[in-house]
Structures are given as C-alpha cells and as structure tokens.
Enzyme design. Structure first.
Site, PDB file in Angstrom:
ATOM      1  N   SER A 195       0.818  -1.218   0.000  1.00 45.37           N
ATOM      2  CA  SER A 195       0.000   0.000   0.000  1.00 45.37           C
ATOM      3  C   SER A 195       0.851   1.268   0.000  1.00 45.37           C
ATOM      4  CB  SER A 195      -0.939  -0.001   1.208  1.00 45.37           C
ATOM      5  OG  SER A 195      -0.202  -0.022   2.416  1.00 45.37           O
ATOM      6  N   ASP A 221       1.666   0.151   8.343  1.00 46.48           N
ATOM      7  CA  ASP A 221       3.061  -0.273   8.296  1.00 46.48           C
ATOM      8  C   ASP A 221       3.613  -0.101   6.891  1.00 46.48           C
ATOM      9  OD1 ASP A 221       1.730  -2.222   6.964  1.00 46.48           O
ATOM     10  OD2 ASP A 221       2.564  -3.911   8.076  1.00 46.48           O
ATOM     11  N   ASP A 223       5.897  -2.039   3.919  1.00 48.06           N
ATOM     12  CA  ASP A 223       6.505  -3.270   3.407  1.00 48.06           C
ATOM     13  C   ASP A 223       7.742  -2.886   2.614  1.00 48.06           C
ATOM     14  OD1 ASP A 223       4.419  -5.033   4.342  1.00 48.06           O
ATOM     15  OD2 ASP A 223       3.160  -4.131   2.801  1.00 48.06           O
ATOM     16  N   ASP A 232       8.162  -4.146   7.828  1.00 46.11           N
ATOM     17  CA  ASP A 232       8.508  -5.543   7.536  1.00 46.11           C
ATOM     18  C   ASP A 232       9.541  -5.534   6.422  1.00 46.11           C
ATOM     19  OD1 ASP A 232       6.597  -6.255   9.353  1.00 46.11           O
ATOM     20  OD2 ASP A 232       5.114  -6.912   7.885  1.00 46.11           O
ATOM     21  N   LYS A 264     -10.930   0.066  -0.870  1.00 46.01           N
ATOM     22  CA  LYS A 264     -10.337  -0.571   0.314  1.00 46.01           C
ATOM     23  C   LYS A 264     -11.110  -0.203   1.580  1.00 46.01           C
ATOM     24  CE  LYS A 264      -5.940  -1.017   0.908  1.00 46.01           C
ATOM     25  NZ  LYS A 264      -4.478  -0.817   1.022  1.00 46.01           N
ATOM     26  N   TYR A 301     -12.354  -7.782   3.802  1.00 48.24           N
ATOM     27  CA  TYR A 301     -10.953  -7.455   3.513  1.00 48.24           C
ATOM     28  C   TYR A 301     -10.068  -8.358   4.370  1.00 48.24           C
ATOM     29  CZ  TYR A 301      -6.883  -4.455   2.524  1.00 48.24           C
ATOM     30  OH  TYR A 301      -5.670  -3.962   2.098  1.00 48.24           O
TER      31      TYR A 301
END
Length: 636
Positions: free
Chosen positions: A125, A136, A138, A190, A251, A260
C-alpha cells in the site's frame, strides 16, 4: 476492351493512393497529428469499454468523494508522510553501511566496495500510494551476490539491535517468505531480503526486469514478487491519481463491510488493487467517482471463475510454477482467480471459498445499487461506507475462541488458528445441510480470566427443509477436523505449549444486542461446544502428525492488516437448551444471503468431539471416555 481500361484505371488510382500514403507518413497533416494525440494508449488484454471523458458533474462527485473519505483517516498528513520518508532514508543508509562492512569482511577489493550498492525498495500500500494513517511499510532489501541470507538474519539483525530508534525487533527466518519485523521510530516495517546474481546493485535498478530472476533461489523470488507486482500495477493503469483515489475508496468500503482479509478467504490489498486497476483499464478517461461505480458494475456481473488479468501472461522460460489451469489441475478449482501481472504469475485469491465469493458478489451488487443512487444525487457517499451489522445478518453463529496462558504464546497461537479458519469454513460448506458460512474478518478479545484469548464469529445459513420432521445436523466431524489440523501444525512446528486451547460455541441472533464496542460472552462454560483442551493428550500422541503447507501466508503479496471496526454488539445471555423447533415445508432459498432471515431453529448442547480413529492412540482413548458424557448436534 472495357475490362482492360477499367483495370488500368484501378491500377492508376492505387498507385496515386500509395504515393499519397507515403507523403502522409513523412509529413502528416495537422488534422492527423491532432487525432494521433487523442488516440489513447491501449491498456489491458481487451479494448476499453468506454473512452468518454469526465464531465463537470463527475468532477464535483469526485470532490465530494474525497471529502467523504477524510473522516476515516485514509489520507496521511504531510508531516507524517515526511517522517516516513526520513525513516526509510535512514534505513537505506544503514543498509549501505552494513553492505560495505560485509564486503570488507569478505575481502572484496576497495574499488568494488565503493560501488557495490544495495538498496531498500518498498511495495504494498505504501508503494501504491494508498497507505492510511499509522499503516506499516513493506520493504525489500536488495543485496549483491556476495551477501548471503544468513548475513541478513545475523549481522544485519545485530546492527538493527544497536539502533536506539529500533523497537520490537524479531526475525521470522522460517516463514514462507522470511522477514524481519521491527518498529523504527514508531513506524512498523517488515523487511524482506533478496540476493541478486549481480556484483553490484545499480541505483536505477528496475525490478520488473525478468532477467533478474535467473539463478535465484525460490525464497528470493518470493521476496521480489511483491515489488514486481506492485510496480507492474502502477505501469498498467492509465492515470495513477485516479487509480489511487478509487483504490482508497474500495479498500475502505471492503474493510467497513468485513470482506478485507486474504487469510480468511476474502481479498487482500493486492487483489483489490488489481480489480481497481482492471476497472481503470476498461474506463481509461474516467475519474474516481465514475470508476467506483464502474467497479461495482463490472464485478457484480463478472462471470467467475473467468480470471481477471491486467496483461497477457508471459513465459520467461525459467521453469517457475505459474497459474495455468491448462497445465495444473488444481488451478481449475480456483473460484475467483485474480492473476498477478508479474512473472511468475500467481492467483492472489486461492483462499476464496464458495461462501466468501457469495458474500463478496452480494456486496458488489449492493455497492452498485448504492452508487447508482449517489450518481443520481439520491444519496451521499457516506452511505457507501455504512458498516452493516454482521451480528444481525444471520440467524445462527459459531464463535471460535483461541486461548493461551501468556501474551507471547497467545500471539503465536492466534496467528496459527486464524490461518486455518478457512479450513473450518470449507468443512462447513461441504456439510449437506449448510448453505453458507461467513467468517467475520474482525477478531474480538475474549473473556480475560486466567488466560489470554481471541474470538472469531462465523455466520451460518442452514438449508430450508421441506420435511416437517426434526433433523439433527451433526457438526462434530467438521469442527474436529479443523481442530486436529491446528494441533498437528502446532506440534509439528514445535510451537505447541500446554494449555493452548481452541473452543467453539453456537450462538443465535436473538442473543446478540447493541450497545458495546466488543463482543462479550456470558457464561462460557454453559455454551461451548468444545470445552475440552487436548493438551495433555496431544503431548503424548505425536505419531502420524505431518507438516502442513503454509503457503497462504505469502507476505510478498498481502501484508495489509484489516482495519479494526468496533462492533456495537454483545452477547446478552448463554445459549439456552430449548426443545427443538419443527421446520415447515419451505422451498430452497433464491440466494444464500437473502435467505438469512428465515432459517430453521437450531439447538446445541455441550460436547467433546470424537477423535480421528487411530488404534492405540492416547488421544483417541481420552476422547472415547469424554464422548460418552455428551454429543454435539444441531436440531432443526
């Protein structure tokens, strides 16, 4: 003679047209130049449905849509965005310093060390530009060939530990996609790792280059997949800003409507992004307000299981497994295939079940109806984001509760149980008396006594029975198969601890009421169908346990967490033990979801499920003893 004259004349005309065509190719007319500018680039595997340009009314509706999204926190403040950029910059600097240190340790020449490179890429995202407040990041760490994965999970992990901004650092080296999780200056990140077969990492590296996959191990290919898919999506949409606003809308709508979650059989972030991208390809000149409406129009009428493709699949001759139902028989059973655009192409929705697809298609139809009203100025955009009351939607519910003695054990246990809930949904779907099993992606904190627990709720629709006789619906095997699978996985992965439990109970709609922000259970011991923990038995019965394939936990594709939407419902009482109620001569429902309000009555009693037959197994003997005390059945 006449035919000969006519032939010569035709040849003369064709010759003149050919000369004119050559002149026009060299010197196009002003009119032709204008038309050339208006000819749009072709996106997707088919021609667009419409090339109509946006009108003033469409722009007004798009502005209203943007304003309607703001209260939900889908747009990040500029200050917070700059803080993310700053954190990623510091992390990238840290990566380059560490690679230089590793290069020196491995005695590389000084000239190579200075140019070896190394870089942090983002995906998901954040890379798509649709992340929300507090989401968060990625990230992918791309390293040259002399940097090993073992270095990433050892010395790089040690370097992160030395940073005062880094908190909650943990490595998951044995995951399907190995990852390091951390909080850097209060931003959750992450980090995946990919080692390329390159001596140096150039600054302008394009991860979409299929040649980069040559000679890589499968873990590196999986890690690269997230970035490659995200970058391809952004290159396959005609207008990125329209795509982003539409995706933010879809979303939010999906999260508000509890559909979702990739792990529970709905769609995750990348799947929603690909559906929106396909809509943008079909309506390349439309703005967000129109695209949202067209999204619901297209996918409420889509003939599943026809796949959704953003581009024609390409074969790079690298012998990697790709989604292809012509070659792979298991791919033919996928119910809602949405195929990633980067090689190796995969179906991002392999977890979708009959029930979850039915729920999503029904939501698409409702979304189409609402957006029809919005475009006709009969409703506001806020109506699209009104959360339905899941706890009044069905007449019968199954509540799962996973508990463990400590917070740390509970975190691992809940993750495993959640990843297997789709197995229970599949088991329930196969039951001849069940029409639909709808799991709510939102989990709830369980009752806190001596243990830490989490609950999930599954709405169940039972088939209408034409007979007026009582019918017992036995769900023992369905639930037992699910719990056995979870316990096997826990033991085989060596994470099982004493007093880790799974319990289940039946709840009726009339026992739910409004007024609280959590789902509360009253009198647990009177309600649970599976009140027995098999911990002591399982510790002595590990024979025949097999390692489960956890490929669904693919962090390279979907790492978005589902939005937590507080529920205004709670349980008001324990399940009563009333007498069975006879069902009348009713015909089959027209659709699973529309029939939810008129289902037969169900009764449940406490039980301990029977064991899978294993001669001489301590688990089997223990459950035989317990089974004599009680049985589980639903009487309808």
């Amino acid at each position: 003679m006449f035919w000969f004259v006519k032939l010569v004349a035709n040849l003369h005309i064709k010759s003149r047209r050919r000369r004119r065509s050559l002149m026009e190719d060299r010197f196009p007319t002003a009119n032709q130049v204008s038309l050339g500018r208006e000819t749009p680039k072709h996106y997707g595997i088919t021609s667009p449905i419409s090339l109509v340009q946006a009108k003033e009314a469409d722009l007004v509706l798009t502005h209203r849509l943007t304003e309607a999204l703001k209260p939900y926190g889908v747009f990040e403040e500029e200050l917070e965005l700059q803080r993310r950029i700053h954190v990623l910059g510091k992390l990238n600097t840290l990566v380059k310093e560490w690679i230089r240190d590793v290069s020196e340790t491995k005695n590389l020449p000084a000239s190579v060390i200075e140019s070896v490179g190394g870089k942090i890429f983002t995906f998901g995202s954040y890379r798509l530009g649709v992340h929300t407040k507090g989401a968060d990041i990625d990230a992918l760490f791309v390293a040259p060939r002399h940097v090993e994965r073992t270095d990433f999970f050892s010395s790089f992990l040690d370097k992160l530990k030395e940073q005062e901004e880094v908190k909650d650092l943990r490595a998951v080296e044995e995951a399907f996609v190995p990852v390091i999780k951390l909080s850097f200056d209060s931003i959750e990140i992450d980090i995946l790792f990919a080692r390329l077969a390159l001596q140096t990492i150039p600054k302008n590296l394009d991860l979409r280059d299929d040649g980069l996959l040559k000679n890589l191990d499968i873990r590196c290919i999986r890690s690269l997949n997230g970035c490659r898919v995200t970058d391809e999506i952004l290159h396959l949409v005609p207008n990125i800003e329209n795509f982003r606003l539409t995706l933010r809308t879809i979303k939010l709508w999906a999260k508000r409507h509890n559909i979702y979650s990739n792990i529970l059989g709905f769609l995750g972030g990348v799947s929603w992004a690909m559906l929106v991208a396909r809509t943008c390809q079909l309506y390349p000149n439309a703005v967000a307000s129109t695209l949202v409406h067209k999204f619901f129009l297209v996918f409420s009428k889509w003939e599943w299981p026809n796949p959704v493709l953003l581009k024609q699949p390409e074969d790079c001759n690298l012998n990697l497994p790709v989604w292809d139902p012509r070659v792979t028989p298991s791919d033919r059973y996928h119910l809602m295939p949405i195929i990633t655009p980067a090689y190796p192409q995969q179906n991002s929705t392999y977890n979708v079940s009959v029930s979850t697809r039915a729920v999503m298609v029904d939501e698409f139809k409702q979304g189409l109806s609402i957006t029809d009203e919005i475009l006709q100025n009969k409703a506001e955009w806020s109506k699209l984001f009104e959360a339905p009351n899941f706890f009044q939607k069905y007449k019968h519910y199954i509540v799962l509760l996973a508990s463990a003695p400590t917070e740390k054990q509970h975190l691992e246990w809940v993750g495993l149980v959640e990843s297997k809930i789709r197995i229970l949904v599949g088991n329930l779907e196969k039951n001849e008396f069940i029409t639909l099993a709808h799991v709510n992606p939102q989990s709830f904190p369980g009752p806190r006594e001596k243990e830490v627990s989490t609950m999930w709720v599954i709405g169940v629709i039972f088939k209408k029975m034409e007979t007026s006789e009582n019918l017992n619906v036995d769900l023992t095997i369905d639930i037992q198969s699910f719990t056995d699978t979870v316990y096997r996985q826990a033991i085989s992965s060596k994470m099982f601890e004493a007093d880790m439990k799974i319990q289940a109970m039946h709840v009726k709609k009339r026992q739910l009421h409004h007024g609280t922000d959590t789902l509360s259970l009253i009198s647990l011991t009177a309600c649970f169908l599976l009140p027995v923990s098999f911990c002591s038995v399982l510790q002595h019965s590990t024979e025949g346990l097999r390692q489960m394939n956890d490929s669904s936990l693919d962090l390279s594709l979907d790492s978005d967490n589902s939005m937590s939407v507080p529920s205004p419902t709670a349980l008001s009482a324990a399940v009563p033990t009333s007498t069975p109620v006879k069902s009348g001569p009713l015909g089959p429902p027209p659709s699973p979801i529309a029939a939810a309000a008129s289902q037969p009555e169900i009764q449940a009693s406490t039980m301990s499920p029977p064991a899978v037959k294993r001669p001489g197994s301590p688990m089997q003997e223990e459950r035989k003893r317990l089974k004599s005390d009680s049985e589980v059945f639903y009487s309808i």
